[in-house]
Structure formats: structure tokens, C-alpha cells
Design a protein around this motif. Structure first.
Motif, PDB file in Angstrom:
ATOM      1  N   MET A  10       0.818  -1.206   0.000  1.00  0.00           N
ATOM      2  CA  MET A  10       0.000   0.000   0.000  1.00  0.00           C
ATOM      3  C   MET A  10       0.852   1.256   0.000  1.00  0.00           C
ATOM      4  SD  MET A  10      -3.178   0.781   0.032  1.00  0.00           S
ATOM      5  CE  MET A  10      -3.743   2.440  -0.241  1.00  0.00           C
ATOM      6  N   GLY A  11       2.156   1.124   0.313  1.00  0.00           N
ATOM      7  CA  GLY A  11       2.961   2.320   0.504  1.00  0.00           C
ATOM      8  C   GLY A  11       2.577   2.977   1.814  1.00  0.00           C
ATOM      9  N   ASN A  24      -2.065   7.219   1.528  1.00  0.00           N
ATOM     10  CA  ASN A  24      -2.594   6.557   0.337  1.00  0.00           C
ATOM     11  C   ASN A  24      -4.007   6.017   0.475  1.00  0.00           C
ATOM     12  OD1 ASN A  24      -0.124   7.175  -0.722  1.00  0.00           O
ATOM     13  ND2 ASN A  24       0.687   5.095  -0.658  1.00  0.00           N
ATOM     14  N   VAL A  25      -4.390   5.548   1.665  1.00  0.00           N
ATOM     15  CA  VAL A  25      -5.762   5.068   1.839  1.00  0.00           C
ATOM     16  C   VAL A  25      -6.744   6.177   1.502  1.00  0.00           C
ATOM     17  CG1 VAL A  25      -7.490   4.326   3.527  1.00  0.00           C
ATOM     18  CG2 VAL A  25      -5.215   3.278   3.531  1.00  0.00           C
ATOM     19  N   ILE A  69      -4.881   7.936  -9.854  1.00  0.00           N
ATOM     20  CA  ILE A  69      -4.574   8.547  -8.559  1.00  0.00           C
ATOM     21  C   ILE A  69      -3.185   9.186  -8.580  1.00  0.00           C
ATOM     22  CG2 ILE A  69      -4.366   8.153  -6.077  1.00  0.00           C
ATOM     23  CD1 ILE A  69      -6.198   5.741  -6.412  1.00  0.00           C
ATOM     24  N   LYS A  70      -3.110  10.418  -8.135  1.00  0.00           N
ATOM     25  CA  LYS A  70      -1.856  11.163  -8.060  1.00  0.00           C
ATOM     26  C   LYS A  70      -1.461  11.372  -6.597  1.00  0.00           C
ATOM     27  CE  LYS A  70      -2.010  11.770 -12.554  1.00  0.00           C
ATOM     28  NZ  LYS A  70      -1.119  11.009 -13.443  1.00  0.00           N
ATOM     29  N   GLY A  71      -0.156  11.571  -6.377  1.00  0.00           N
ATOM     30  CA  GLY A  71       0.338  11.923  -5.050  1.00  0.00           C
ATOM     31  C   GLY A  71       0.573  10.766  -4.113  1.00  0.00           C
ATOM     32  N   LEU A  72       0.530   9.533  -4.610  1.00  0.00           N
ATOM     33  CA  LEU A  72       0.758   8.374  -3.757  1.00  0.00           C
ATOM     34  C   LEU A  72       2.195   8.360  -3.235  1.00  0.00           C
ATOM     35  CD1 LEU A  72      -1.121   5.775  -5.982  1.00  0.00           C
ATOM     36  CD2 LEU A  72      -1.854   6.551  -3.710  1.00  0.00           C
ATOM     37  N   VAL A  73       2.353   7.940  -1.979  1.00  0.00           N
ATOM     38  CA  VAL A  73       3.663   7.925  -1.328  1.00  0.00           C
ATOM     39  C   VAL A  73       4.173   6.487  -1.291  1.00  0.00           C
ATOM     40  CG1 VAL A  73       4.941   8.470   0.776  1.00  0.00           C
ATOM     41  CG2 VAL A  73       3.029   9.922   0.058  1.00  0.00           C
ATOM     42  N   SER A  74       5.360   6.261  -1.830  1.00  0.00           N
ATOM     43  CA  SER A  74       5.895   4.913  -1.974  1.00  0.00           C
ATOM     44  C   SER A  74       6.298   4.302  -0.638  1.00  0.00           C
ATOM     45  CB  SER A  74       7.117   4.930  -2.893  1.00  0.00           C
ATOM     46  OG  SER A  74       8.223   5.528  -2.233  1.00  0.00           O
ATOM     47  N   THR A  75       6.540   3.001  -0.667  1.00  0.00           N
ATOM     48  CA  THR A  75       7.001   2.287   0.521  1.00  0.00           C
ATOM     49  C   THR A  75       8.347   2.830   0.984  1.00  0.00           C
ATOM     50  OG1 THR A  75       5.820   0.293  -0.190  1.00  0.00           O
ATOM     51  CG2 THR A  75       7.582   0.010   1.426  1.00  0.00           C
ATOM     52  N   ALA A  76       9.273   3.049   0.061  1.00  0.00           N
ATOM     53  CA  ALA A  76      10.593   3.561   0.424  1.00  0.00           C
ATOM     54  C   ALA A  76      10.484   4.945   1.055  1.00  0.00           C
ATOM     55  CB  ALA A  76      11.497   3.610  -0.800  1.00  0.00           C
ATOM     56  N   GLN A  77       9.650   5.807   0.504  1.00  0.00           N
ATOM     57  CA  GLN A  77       9.458   7.136   1.078  1.00  0.00           C
ATOM     58  C   GLN A  77       8.893   7.046   2.494  1.00  0.00           C
ATOM     59  OE1 GLN A  77       7.029   8.438  -2.325  1.00  0.00           O
ATOM     60  NE2 GLN A  77       8.337  10.248  -2.478  1.00  0.00           N
TER      61      GLN A  77
END
Length: 321
Positions: free
Chosen positions: A202-203, A208-209, A304-312
Motif C-alpha cells: 500500500m505504501g 494513500n488510503v 490517482i496522483k500523489g501516492l507515497v511509496s514504501t521507500a518514502q
């Protein structure tokens, strides 16, 4: 007039993310459902302009008035809260009961146009009856109840939110420190599964939710009636997760497989549940977060825009001491 979006679990992980994503949207008015309107978390919501309504998902008669007037409802339950006290199977029953209470109250809400139910894949169906993940199945029972109410099903989106980056805050997943012979600190993650086991990610769940739910509401033509939205932004193996975490924090870390029996001894009850989940993921691979008889709507479908990755998200997590 702004449309009322009622959020169950507004002080929790998923519900809190939904509130943050919608709070500054002029087309929506946010209503938070909480058991204790006098808690600090509830007061903080009210201070930000959220309507706070007291209701208890264990008491169906409190939910109907709390949902009244809602255009949309985001509903979520927590399998893990009672796990240690009540065990694996009683926790399933408790979660299913709460989910059915929410669904029945939603079904009686005349104003309702969109019901977003936080569920998970049908592990029994996907695996051909070989594996049943407890906290998937307790939600799937609610899915089946919703599907037995045609007028509610027509307004329902089933949202599947995958592995949180925030899970790395817990010893079950974050590598723990050990010391080498030369005194250099090393980190080891013990897991009762192969490091090659793939996990849908899910990051950053805190962001993201809510972005997924916002997109679900904005695109009913893609998410209704009765559609599944796959809350997944990437996929990594358990070993890759550990390597990514290590890279972000500039540490040496290794993923070490131990037996399922030893894993369950180290993490009583939790280890038993995760052994089942990891076994499902290992056996199903890329099919784990799919449906054998229904297409799923993805982040790309919703744009969807602006999702934050797992690494971030890993960058915000402190190392265990």
C-alpha cells in the motif's frame, strides 16, 4: 450543499487517512464516528471542522442515527484489536458481527449513495479452498452479507488495502539489531516464510488510503456497482522489503527464514496468523490480491496522483533499539 461523508474509525489508520484526504474538499462535509467524542483524538477532529458523532459499532441502534443524512459512508473494522485477548477464531466472529452491524445500518440509510467497505480478497476462493486467511475471511463474510442486500450492493465499493509501510514499525517485520564479532551493529529480520514471498504493498497508508477513497468517490462510474478497488501501489518480496528498509536507513540487514513453528513461538498468536497469511502470499504470488471471477479496479484505472511509496514511508520510521 456539501455532501456528508461519514467515516467509521476516523481516529484510526484508515479512517484518519480518509479524513485528511477529504477535509479540505469543499464538496464534502466530514462526519466522524467515534465511541468517545471526548477523547483527545475526537477533540482534535472537531477542532479541524469535522462533525464528531458518538456511536458504537457493537451497538446497531447507535449506528442508524449516526449515519442519517450521509451521502457516502467509509466503513472499516479491526480484526487485530481483540486478537491477543480473544484468539484467532473468536476475533473473526467479532469482526464479522461488527461489519454486519455497519452494513445493516448503511442499508437503512435512505440518503446513502456510496458505501465503501474496507475488505480483503477472498483467500478461500483465490486459493481454490487450500488457504483461508482469518482476517480476510472475517471480512469476506461481511462481503457475502452485503451481496445478499441488492439495494446496498448497488451502492457498495469493496476496497482492498494491502500491506502498510507502517507495519515496519513492529518487531514482526522490522529487522532487529544484533552485534557482530567486530562490534558492528547488524540487523536481522526473522520470518517464518521464504524471503522471496511477494507482498502487495500500500505504501504510506497514512496518505494513500485516503487518496484511494477520494478517487473512489470521484469516479462512481468506475467503482460502482459492487466493484472491487485494489489498494495496491507496488509489490516486493519480503527480502526486497528488508533491503529497501536497510538502504533507506543505511544499515546492514538480512532476512532470515526460520520455521513456522519457531516463528509462532517467538510471536504467539500473531505468528500463527501471519504464518497463514505468508503461506497464502507465497502460494498465490501475483494472484494473491486478485479475484478469480471479477476484474479489479487499480490505481491506474482511477488515475490517482500523489501516492507515497514504501521507500518514502520507510524514511519516517525510526529504527528499533
Amino acid at each position: 450543499m456539501a455532501k456528508i461523508v461519514t467515516v467509521v474509525g476516523a481516529t484510526g489508520i484508515q479512517g484518519g487517512s480518509v479524513v485528511r484526504a477529504l477535509l479540505n474538499e469543499p464538496s464534502y462535509s466530514i462526519r466522524a464516528i467515534t465511541r468517545n467524542s471526548k477523547s483527545d483524538a475526537a477533540k482534535a477532529l472537531a477542532a479541524n471542522g469535522v462533525e464528531v458523532v458518538e456511536a458504537d459499532i457493537n451497538k446497531p441502534d447507535t449506528l442508524v442515527p449516526a449515519f442519517a443524512g450521509s451521502y457516502a459512508i467509509f466503513a472499516v473494522t479491526d480484526y487485530f484489536e481483540p486478537l491477543v485477548t480473544h484468539g484467532i477464531y473468536k476475533s473473526m466472529d467479532l469482526e464479522t458481527e461488527k461489519g454486519i452491524n455497519l452494513a445493516n445500518a448503511a442499508a437503512s440509510t435512505e440518503s446513502l449513495q456510496h458505501y465503501i467497505w474496507s475488505s480483503l480478497p477472498d483467500s478461500h476462493q483465490v486459493s481454490g479452498g487450500k488457504i483461508v486467511v482469518p482476517y480476510y475471511e472475517s471480512k469476506n463474510r461481511v462481503d457475502r452479507h452485503i451481496k445478499s442486500i441488492p439495494h446496498l450492493l448497488s451502492k457498495t465499493t469493496f476496497a482492498w488495502f494491502s500491506w502498510y509501510a507502517g507495519n515496519m514499525n513492529y518487531p514482526l517485520y522490522q529487522p532487529s539489531p544484533i552485534h557482530s564479532m567486530d562490534g558492528e551493529k547488524l540487523y536481522v529480520q526473522l520470518v517464518g516464510a521464504s524471503s522471496s514471498t511477494l507482498l502487495p504493498l500500500m505504501g504510506d497508508e497514512r496518505t494513500n488510503v485516503g487518496l484511494f477513497v477520494k478517487a473512489i468517490l470521484e469516479h462512481p462510474e468506475k467503482t460502482l456497482p459492487g466493484r472491487i478497488v485494489q489498494g495496491k501501489i507496488e509489490q516486493m518480496s519480503i527480502g526486497e522489503l528488508v533491503a529497501t528498509f536497510a538502504s533507506v536507513h543505511k544499515i546492514r540487514a538480512h532476512c532470515l527464514q526460520i520455521s513456522e513453528e519457531d516463528y509462532a513461538k517467538i510471536y504467539p498468536i500473531w505468528g500463527d496468523v501471519l504464518n497463514i497469511n505468508h503461506g497464502y502470499m507465497n502460494n498465490m504470488g501475483t494472484k494473491a490480491f486478485t479475484s478469480p471471477d471479477q476484474e479489479v479496479v487499480t490505481k491506474d484505472d482511477l488515475g490517482i496522483k500523489g501516492l507515497v511509496s514504501t521507500a518514502q514511508a520507510f524514511a519516517t520510521i525510526q529504527l528499533l533499539k
